[in-house]
Motif scaffolding. Sequence first.
Motif, short mmCIF file in Angstrom:
data_model
loop_
_atom_site.label_atom_id
_atom_site.label_comp_id
_atom_site.label_asym_id
_atom_site.label_seq_id
_atom_site.Cartn_x
_atom_site.Cartn_y
_atom_site.Cartn_z
N ASP A 70 29.52 55.96 -29.81
CA ASP A 70 30.88 55.58 -30.19
C ASP A 70 31.35 54.33 -29.44
O ASP A 70 32.10 53.52 -29.98
N ARG A 71 30.89 54.20 -28.19
CA ARG A 71 31.30 53.05 -27.38
C ARG A 71 30.56 51.76 -27.74
O ARG A 71 31.05 50.67 -27.48
N ASN A 72 29.36 51.91 -28.29
CA ASN A 72 28.50 50.74 -28.52
C ASN A 72 27.98 50.70 -29.96
O ASN A 72 26.77 50.66 -30.19
N PRO A 73 28.85 50.68 -30.94
CA PRO A 73 28.38 50.69 -32.33
C PRO A 73 27.54 49.47 -32.69
O PRO A 73 26.66 49.55 -33.54
N GLU A 74 27.82 48.33 -32.00
CA GLU A 74 27.06 47.12 -32.32
C GLU A 74 25.59 47.26 -31.94
O GLU A 74 24.71 46.66 -32.58
N LEU A 75 25.31 48.06 -30.90
CA LEU A 75 23.92 48.27 -30.51
C LEU A 75 23.17 49.05 -31.58
O LEU A 75 22.02 48.74 -31.89
N LEU A 76 23.82 50.05 -32.14
CA LEU A 76 23.19 50.83 -33.21
C LEU A 76 22.95 49.95 -34.43
O LEU A 76 21.90 50.03 -35.07
N ARG A 77 23.92 49.09 -34.74
CA ARG A 77 23.74 48.19 -35.90
C ARG A 77 22.59 47.23 -35.66
O ARG A 77 21.77 46.98 -36.55
N SER A 78 22.50 46.70 -34.44
CA SER A 78 21.41 45.77 -34.12
C SER A 78 20.06 46.47 -34.18
O SER A 78 19.07 45.92 -34.68
N ALA A 79 20.00 47.70 -33.66
CA ALA A 79 18.75 48.46 -33.69
C ALA A 79 18.34 48.75 -35.13
O ALA A 79 17.17 48.59 -35.51
N GLU A 80 19.30 49.18 -35.93
CA GLU A 80 18.99 49.49 -37.33
C GLU A 80 18.53 48.25 -38.07
O GLU A 80 17.58 48.31 -38.87
N ALA A 81 19.17 47.10 -37.81
CA ALA A 81 18.78 45.86 -38.47
C ALA A 81 17.36 45.46 -38.09
O ALA A 81 16.65 44.82 -38.88
N ALA A 82 16.95 45.83 -36.87
CA ALA A 82 15.61 45.48 -36.39
C ALA A 82 14.57 46.55 -36.73
O ALA A 82 13.39 46.39 -36.39
N GLY A 83 14.99 47.62 -37.39
CA GLY A 83 14.05 48.69 -37.73
C GLY A 83 13.68 49.57 -36.57
O GLY A 83 12.62 50.22 -36.58
N VAL A 84 14.54 49.61 -35.53
CA VAL A 84 14.27 50.44 -34.35
C VAL A 84 14.85 51.83 -34.58
O VAL A 84 16.05 51.96 -34.86
N PRO A 85 14.06 52.90 -34.48
CA PRO A 85 14.59 54.26 -34.64
C PRO A 85 15.67 54.55 -33.61
O PRO A 85 15.53 54.22 -32.43
N VAL A 86 16.76 55.14 -34.05
CA VAL A 86 17.86 55.54 -33.17
C VAL A 86 17.96 57.06 -33.18
O VAL A 86 18.12 57.66 -34.24
#
Length: 278
Positions: A70-86
């Motif tokens: 919740d605090r770092n939504p941009e990190l999740l978006r960046s990971a997803e854009a790079a194909g990194v499993p979250v």
Amino acid sequence: MSIAPRPGAAPFTERTPRVVAARHLTRRSGRDRAGRFLAEGAQAVREALAWAAAGRGRVHELFTTAVAADRNPELLRSAEAAGVPVSSVTDKAAAGLSETVTPQGVVAVCDLLDVPLDLAGARLVAVLHGVSDPGNAGTVVRVADAAGADAVVFAGDAVDPHNGKCVRASTGSVFHLPISRSRSADDVFAACRAAGLRLVAADGYAEEDLVAADLRGDLGRPTAWVFGSEAHGLPDEVVADLDTALKVPIYGAAESLNLATAAAICLYTSARAQRTPG
């Protein structure tokens, strides 16, 4: 495609096999076997994702608690854009992946950072000889990065640069500049000399200080600063093997400077000298 945390999905626990495998990376032996390490905290993860996006390494997975997500939504978006499993994890699982007292709840599994020792073309290098404290080592990496150094080399019986406290103390700088490590300090010094670097010991007991050397113009030359442990400094035989030794002058009553402060003064003095025209 990445695997983003699904609303309502049960988070991984400390017993989930992928979390168990990642927990092995909190130990040096586990990191060396797997060829991977953990980068903890929003800043470190942000830099890890940028490092991977630049093609310099790979981030294999991102673990995050619900609060950290919740605090770092941009990190999740960046990971997803790079194909990194979250993967969503419980607070207890996240704590098990942390080597620090206050876990931040977001951890990336990354390829190891160190590269073969090649200093060709370098003008400013920091060599950490036998530095064992991870916080000090990480802070020196951060300083070296800020001063525009070309590389940091961990020599001899030094801390692992992938240690969690070291990575966190660097605030992501471990992803910015080449990092090498060698058990043989002699090999490191030979590589520095082969690259045309003048080996300078940072030694509080040296006869000459870096102000005098700077005024003489010595620090404008390509330089490898060699720093020893905060507790013991550099062994006498190491200092004797280097090209010169310089101390940071102390004008007040302080007994000494800590390693990171001395390194900052030395590296920035060289960086300024190398950037001053003429």
